[in-house]
Enzyme design. Sequence first.
Site, PDB file in Angstrom:
ATOM      1  CE  LYS A  68      -2.781   2.879   2.907  1.00  0.00           C
ATOM      2  NZ  LYS A  68      -3.722   3.109   4.007  1.00  0.00           N
TER       3      LYS A  68
ATOM      4  N   GLY B 189      -8.206   8.799   9.466  1.00  0.00           N
ATOM      5  CA  GLY B 189      -8.549   8.830  11.204  1.00  0.00           C
ATOM      6  C   GLY B 189      -9.814   9.862  11.342  1.00  0.00           C
TER       7      GLY B 189
ATOM      8  CB  ALA C 276      -8.297   7.225   4.864  1.00  0.00           C
ATOM      9  N   GLY C 277     -11.207   7.625   6.151  1.00  0.00           N
ATOM     10  CA  GLY C 277     -12.153   8.532   6.445  1.00  0.00           C
ATOM     11  C   GLY C 277     -13.472   8.033   6.958  1.00  0.00           C
TER      12      GLY C 277
ATOM     13  CG  ASN D  71      -6.229   1.008  11.491  1.00  0.00           C
ATOM     14  OD1 ASN D  71      -6.827   0.468  12.398  1.00  0.00           O
ATOM     15  ND2 ASN D  71      -5.062   1.158  11.408  1.00  0.00           N
ATOM     16  CB  THR D  72      -9.273   5.227  12.704  1.00  0.00           C
ATOM     17  OG1 THR D  72      -7.719   5.556  12.364  1.00  0.00           O
ATOM     18  CG2 THR D  72      -9.444   6.037  14.070  1.00  0.00           C
TER      19      THR D  72
END
Lengths: 257, 66
Positions: free
Chosen positions: A99, A160, A186-187, A208-209
């Site tokens: 990635k 995040g 993301a986001g 992830n977050t």
Amino acid sequence: MQDTPLVIAGRSFRSRLIVGTGKYSSFEVMKRCHEASGAEIVTVAVRRLDLSAKGEASLLHWIGKQLLLLPNTAGCYTADDALRTCHLAEELGMSKWVKLEVLGDEKTLYPDVEETVKAAKVLVKEGFTVLPYTSDDPITAKKLQDAGCAAVMPLAAPIGSGLGVRNPHNLRLIRELLKVPMIVDAGVGTASDAAVAMELGSDALLMNTAIACAQEPERMASAMRKAVEAGREAFLAGRIPRKAYASASSPLQGLIE
Amino acid sequence: MKLQVNGEPREVRDGITVVELLRELGIERERVAVEVNTAVVRRARHGEHCLSEGDKVEIVSFAGGG
């Protein structure tokens, strides 16, 4: 319902959810989340070994053997640093999947797309399977595909941030432009964000977050799995057009008088 | 001689190999990747690669990330 598998660089996956390994309160929680998410690909970072912490439990011990590791270049701010990280990742993981992430700014963690494209070209030449994190700019997405990337991963919102899809129109344009998979990366903050990204035609989603930092991470991992599946199925089913006014669901004929 | 290992100065004997350095640090070789002066030294070459005064050594492994 039947769906075609997600195919990246000739490799098929049943799951369209890719998850991270960062920010978890413990490796045990992470492992349970991976299982609940149904993910077949997980991202990892490459970092200096803590030389003072001998015999510390290894992250890899807690990652299912059946999962594909996708090392990232998180924290790199130049193409050269990203290339070094990819070479180290290859040595660590015996795989050439990466990635690619080249950041431009510490506050927003927005990608430096110029450096990203530059690094992608070199990595593809070196035989890497490159999945680049990028902005939601369709032109950059196209350049990354033309550079030979196996997929393109535009952001929904800053890493995040949990803000959800900020520019659905651009993501739709990117999906139309690309032949390779578009993976929104993301986001996302919650399940509805994931569903929105998939309904726009995203081929997969990387997060992830949103899972790791949820109050109940394992439950959120399960919610995200369902949201990705639901969003994908809704995309395939084709939504109704939006109308300004009502359209009755029950027949207007045969009303009693 | 002096090396920089993961950003920290470290005194080692002259001509130490990568294998010997990792052994001295108590690190399992299979778990890490090693870079010397920004170029990866493949595992197969750890035994023959001798380090030199001032070399910058990075020893990395996988960590949690997104």
